[in-house]
Enzyme design. Structure first.
Site, PDB file in Angstrom:
ATOM      1  N   GLU A  25      41.755  80.072  25.359  1.00 46.58           N
ATOM      2  CA  GLU A  25      42.354  79.469  26.550  1.00 46.58           C
ATOM      3  C   GLU A  25      43.871  79.666  26.509  1.00 46.58           C
ATOM      4  OE1 GLU A  25      40.747  75.458  26.270  1.00 46.58           O
ATOM      5  OE2 GLU A  25      38.753  76.333  26.156  1.00 46.58           O
TER       6      GLU A  25
ATOM      7  N   GLU B  50      33.936  76.349  25.720  1.00 46.77           N
ATOM      8  CA  GLU B  50      34.050  76.688  24.300  1.00 46.77           C
ATOM      9  C   GLU B  50      32.715  77.059  23.673  1.00 46.77           C
ATOM     10  OE1 GLU B  50      35.440  73.897  25.591  1.00 46.77           O
ATOM     11  OE2 GLU B  50      37.598  74.113  25.310  1.00 46.77           O
TER      12      GLU B  50
ATOM     13  N   PHE C 271      43.397  73.057  19.945  1.00 49.46           N
ATOM     14  CA  PHE C 271      43.520  71.891  19.055  1.00 49.46           C
ATOM     15  C   PHE C 271      42.203  71.714  18.296  1.00 49.46           C
ATOM     16  CE2 PHE C 271      47.218  69.323  20.651  1.00 49.46           C
ATOM     17  CZ  PHE C 271      47.541  70.074  21.775  1.00 49.46           C
TER      18      PHE C 271
ATOM     19  N   ASP D 114      40.977  69.109  17.460  1.00 51.57           N
ATOM     20  CA  ASP D 114      40.323  67.943  18.071  1.00 51.57           C
ATOM     21  C   ASP D 114      39.249  68.350  19.089  1.00 51.57           C
ATOM     22  OD1 ASP D 114      42.752  65.626  17.611  1.00 51.57           O
ATOM     23  OD2 ASP D 114      43.368  67.710  17.688  1.00 51.57           O
ATOM     24  N   PHE D 115      39.387  69.551  19.648  1.00 52.09           N
ATOM     25  CA  PHE D 115      38.469  69.955  20.718  1.00 52.09           C
ATOM     26  C   PHE D 115      37.172  70.564  20.183  1.00 52.09           C
ATOM     27  CE2 PHE D 115      42.527  71.093  23.343  1.00 52.09           C
ATOM     28  CZ  PHE D 115      42.881  69.760  23.372  1.00 52.09           C
TER      29      PHE D 115
ATOM     30  N   HIS E 215      44.486  64.521  20.005  1.00 49.24           N
ATOM     31  CA  HIS E 215      45.342  65.712  19.948  1.00 49.24           C
ATOM     32  C   HIS E 215      46.186  65.737  18.676  1.00 49.24           C
ATOM     33  CE1 HIS E 215      44.452  65.705  24.278  1.00 49.24           C
ATOM     34  NE2 HIS E 215      44.824  66.969  24.308  1.00 49.24           N
TER      35      HIS E 215
HETATM   36  C1  TPP Z   1      37.397  70.518  25.321  1.00 54.49           C
HETATM   37  C2  TPP Z   1      38.805  70.829  25.634  1.00 54.49           C
HETATM   38  N1  TPP Z   1      39.211  72.109  25.694  1.00 54.49           N
HETATM   39  C3  TPP Z   1      40.480  72.408  25.972  1.00 54.49           C
HETATM   40  C4  TPP Z   1      41.385  71.416  26.215  1.00 54.49           C
HETATM   41  C5  TPP Z   1      42.840  71.769  26.488  1.00 54.49           C
HETATM   42  N2  TPP Z   1      43.195  71.519  27.873  1.00 54.49           N
HETATM   43  C6  TPP Z   1      43.799  70.379  28.256  1.00 54.49           C
HETATM   44  S1  TPP Z   1      44.020  70.289  29.911  1.00 54.49           S
HETATM   45  C7  TPP Z   1      43.329  71.808  30.126  1.00 54.49           C
HETATM   46  C8  TPP Z   1      43.199  72.384  31.495  1.00 54.49           C
HETATM   47  C9  TPP Z   1      42.354  71.543  32.347  1.00 54.49           C
HETATM   48  O1  TPP Z   1      42.282  72.096  33.606  1.00 54.49           O
HETATM   49  P1  TPP Z   1      41.624  71.287  34.777  1.00 54.49           P
HETATM   50  O2  TPP Z   1      40.308  70.762  34.349  1.00 54.49           O
HETATM   51  O3  TPP Z   1      41.657  72.134  35.977  1.00 54.49           O
HETATM   52  O4  TPP Z   1      42.572  70.008  34.949  1.00 54.49           O
HETATM   53  P2  TPP Z   1      44.122  69.974  35.364  1.00 54.49           P
HETATM   54  O5  TPP Z   1      44.915  70.038  34.112  1.00 54.49           O
HETATM   55  O6  TPP Z   1      44.383  71.097  36.257  1.00 54.49           O
HETATM   56  O7  TPP Z   1      44.306  68.647  36.012  1.00 54.49           O
HETATM   57  C10 TPP Z   1      42.923  72.366  28.920  1.00 54.49           C
HETATM   58  C11 TPP Z   1      42.305  73.683  28.753  1.00 54.49           C
HETATM   59  C12 TPP Z   1      40.942  70.081  26.129  1.00 54.49           C
HETATM   60  N3  TPP Z   1      41.769  69.045  26.329  1.00 54.49           N
HETATM   61  N4  TPP Z   1      39.654  69.803  25.855  1.00 54.49           N
END
Ligand code: TPP
Ligand code: MG
Lengths: 327, 349
Positions: B42, B73, B96, B98-99, B142
């Site tokens: 990502e 993932e 992370f 954590d994910f 995180h």
């Molecule tokens: C399982 C997981 N994978 C990756 C992340 C990292 N991450 C945090 S926000 C984000 C993007 C999320 O996009 P969206 O669902 O469109 O929400 P937005 O941030 O646009 O509000 C990612 C990849 C995470 N928090 N949890």
């Protein structure tokens, strides 16, 4: 005022409250982080995901919700928390890591829990969907007509948990509404670069539930569809999916250089800022300038009081870190 | 420095890199050499990784070899295992540690067991890189480390550099290894502008090809009185404590594990045989952790004689709290190490 007018004024006031909240977060977040930006410093450390631009999603949905309806939100939770009626003083104190925070400073901005109004959120993408299905079933099985709403970003619709939760909700006819706030990006990755379908609403078909697409980042348009979906759930007809085309006016998190945006995108989006647009519409529809101003003033006062509360509130004792690992 | 005490000859030109730069350099150099390498994750494309691990690689290698993934993932890590079985060498980032909960099956049940379940016929040359660690107020989803979780599960190698030199060498080893390697990098060491960085992580890093072997710990400071074992950020805390302890005439030997699995027990045991005292410091949860494993390894062999009971410092068995007053109270630091050593020195048998 008619009940519809009341609702519209409520939606406007809560959008203003939410935006003012973020407007006060911004300078507070940068305290201690300049001239050198270091996320660890200042009164609000860690990541900060602002909701500027997405307020219509929160108010359009929450306008139909009762206190006993359950909402699960995301890592970008402030607008939704505010519209759901989360205790704004305790929420702000939580974001400042204070003792009077919702969790005594243990959770921070991505982990706001207010069981009094059945709100929670999480930092793991799509984590809130399962619990929303469960909350909906808990209501249904106990004979209540309460519903649950799970908010998610368009990026989260590619997560396995999204698909599993929709299928499960449909199999169980759970009174739950899934709300996708489509702001076109998951961090730097655009929706079109990582999503097989143009519209996530069509994914509802696979799970035999209604899928609504709201093309306008507009409280009235969202509220109309939300009313339908939430009634459908309350009447025991089952889950639905709502996809809203909204916009994120800030970076993914504060400090994001936003190199992935096409030139001029933010300026273009700012011209479409839903809050001034809605204000103009309300005036055109016969709302009094004075009523709007007083609603705005009240909203700002509430937010300012919350920030004063948070700043004056004390930090927890260090040993409190050990409390509440178990209930 | 006055002009008169300037060194006469200039020191050899150093390439002081951050861990982030060292990781992306290693990946880029190896991708040039080996066309079977593909990068997935990502925000690793144009953005270059949230933690700068793939900077410039999208421009250099293009979208077919540097692929931004959906937030899916389970699918893309599973896909990486399939690619690896099909002759490719995927490097996957999951932002992370954590994910990992959302896709753990693809890691510990799939990637880690390919070789065993195939009687060694199917390999899984995959690197899974991920950030660990807190201390900057990012709260309980995180900031985790989970070293022990990954160290505990068989079939994966787990490494974590404490500095840029080791980051490059470990990355090259990880990519060339035919087994799945979890490459952890600590946020407090990464060298991102927006995160504070412990200065000692930015080190001279050769331009050329070299490896730091997996499974080899490094003695980063020699001493006769006590062995301090750390990894990632706690190596630097240990070094800081060692400097202060030296003022009290206590000479600490500091070991950087560099690899969690397989653990270099030999280096630790040898050191403890010399010093007779052992303190293990990490920032993962305490119980069943790295400290427990290191101490057990020493006790099992009867290394010693030990002059006092071995000790460990780690994050307590609680979720990582958000508020800085809570988080800094529970995280290991140089001061806690120094105090622990001082009390160990008093606690003679
Ligand atoms: C399982 C997981 N994978 C990756 C992340 C990292 N991450 C945090 S926000 C984000 C993007 C999320 O996009 P969206 O669902 O469109 O929400 P937005 O941030 O646009 O509000 C990612 C990849 C995470 N928090 N949890
Ligand atoms: Mg999004």
């Amino acid at each position: 005022m008619s009940s519809n007018e009341n609702k519209r004024l409520w939606m406007y006031a809560n959008m203003v409250k939410s935006r003012h909240f973020e407007d006060l977060i911004k300078p507070a977040y940068f305290e201690g982080k300049s001239p050198v930006f270091n996320m660890a410093k200042g009164p609000i450390p860690g990541e900060m995901h602002l909701s500027d631009g997405q307020e219509p999603c929160a108010v359009g949905i929450c306008a139909h919700l009762r206190e006993d309806d359950v909402v699960t939100a995301t890592h970008r939770p402030h607008h939704i928390a505010i519209a759901k009626g989360v205790d704004i003083n305790a929420m702000t104190a939580e974001i400042f890591g204070k003792k009077g925070g919702l969790a005594g400073g243990r959770g921070g901005h991505m982990h706001l829990f207010d069981p009094a109004v059945n709100f929670s959120c999480s930092g793991i993408i799509a984590q809130g969907l399962g619990p929303a299905v469960g909350a909906a079933m808990a209501a249904k099985l106990s004979g209540s007509d309460a519903v649950a709403v799970a908010f998610l970003g368009e990026g989260a619709a590619n997560q396995g948990a999204f698909h599993e939760a929709l299928n499960l909700a449909s199999v169980w006819k759970a009174p739950v509404v899934f709300v996708i706030e489509d702001n076109s990006y998951g961090i730097s990755v655009s929706k079109s670069d990582c999503t097989a379908v143009e519209r996530n609403a069509v994914r509802a078909i696979s799970y035999d539930m209604p899928g609504h697409h709201v093309a306008k980042n507009d409280p009235d348009a969202i509220s109309e569809i939300a009313g339908e979906a939430i009634r459908y759930a309350r009447n025991g007809q089952g889950p639905s999916l709502i996809e809203i085309e909204t916009s994120r006016l800030e970076g993914h998190f504060m400090g994001d250089p936003e190199g992935y945006r096409p030139d001029g995108e933010v300026d273009r989006l700012r011209e479409l800022d839903p809050i001034p647009k809605y204000r103009a519409r309300l005036l055109a529809d016969g709302f009094e300038e004075a009523d709007l101003e007083s609603a705005e003033q009240d909203a700002r006062n509430i937010v300012e009081r919350a920030f004063s509360f948070a700043r004056e509130n004390q930090y927890p004792e260090p040993e409190e870190a050990y409390d509440h690992v178990f209930v | 420095m006055s002009s008169s005490d300037k060194p006469i000859s200039a020191p050899p030109a150093e390439r002081r890199l951050t861990i982030a730069k060292a990781m992306s350099e290693a990946i880029g150099q190896e991708m040039e050499r080996d066309s079977s390498i593909i990068l997935l994750g990502e925000d690793i494309g144009r953005m270059g990784g949230v933690f700068g691990t793939t900077t410039g690689l999208f421009d250099q290698f293009g979208k077919d070899r540097v692929k931004d993934t959906p937030i899916s993932e389970t699918a893309f890590i599973g896909a990486a295992v399939g690619m690896a079985a099909g002759g490719m060498r995927p490097i996957v980032e999951l932002m992370f540690v954590d994910f990992f909960g959302v896709c753990m099956d693809a890691i510990y049940n799939l990637a880690a067991k390919q070789s065993y379940f195939s009687g060694g016929k199917v390999s899984c040359p995959m690197v899974l890189m991920t950030s660990v660690g807190g201390g900057y107020g990012d709260a309980g989803q995180h900031s985790q480390c989970l070293y022990a979780t990954f160290g505990h599960l068989p079939g994966m190698k787990v490494v974590m550099p404490s500095n840029a030199h080791d980051a490059k060498g470990l990355m090259l080893s990880a990519i060339r290894d035919d087994n799945p390697v979890i490459f952890m990098f600590h946020k407090a060491l990464q060298g991102m502008g927006w995160l504070g960085t412990i200065a000692g992580s930015i080190t001279d890093t050769p331009d050329d090809d070299y490896v730091v072997p997996i499974g080899k710990a490094n003695i980063v400071r020699e001493g006769r009185d006590v062995t301090l074992v750390g990894l990632g950020a706690t190596v630097h805390h240990g070094l800081e404590a060692a400097t202060r302890l030296a003022d009290a005439s206590i000479e600490a030997e500091v070991i950087d594990l560099r690899t969690i699995a397989p653990l270099d027990r030999q280096t630790i045991i040898q050191s403890v045989s010399k010093t007779g005292r052992l303190l293990v410091v990490d920032d993962d949860y305490l119980s069943f952790g790295v400290g427990a494993e290191v101490i057990a390894s020493v006790c099992e062999t009867g290394a010693g004689p030990l002059k006092c009971p071995p000790q460990r410092i780690a994050h307590p068995d609680i979720p990582i709290p958000f508020s800085p007053v809570l988080e800094h109270f529970v995280l290991p630091d140089a001061k806690k190490i120094e105090q622990a050593v001082l009390s160990m020195m008093k606690d003679e048998k």
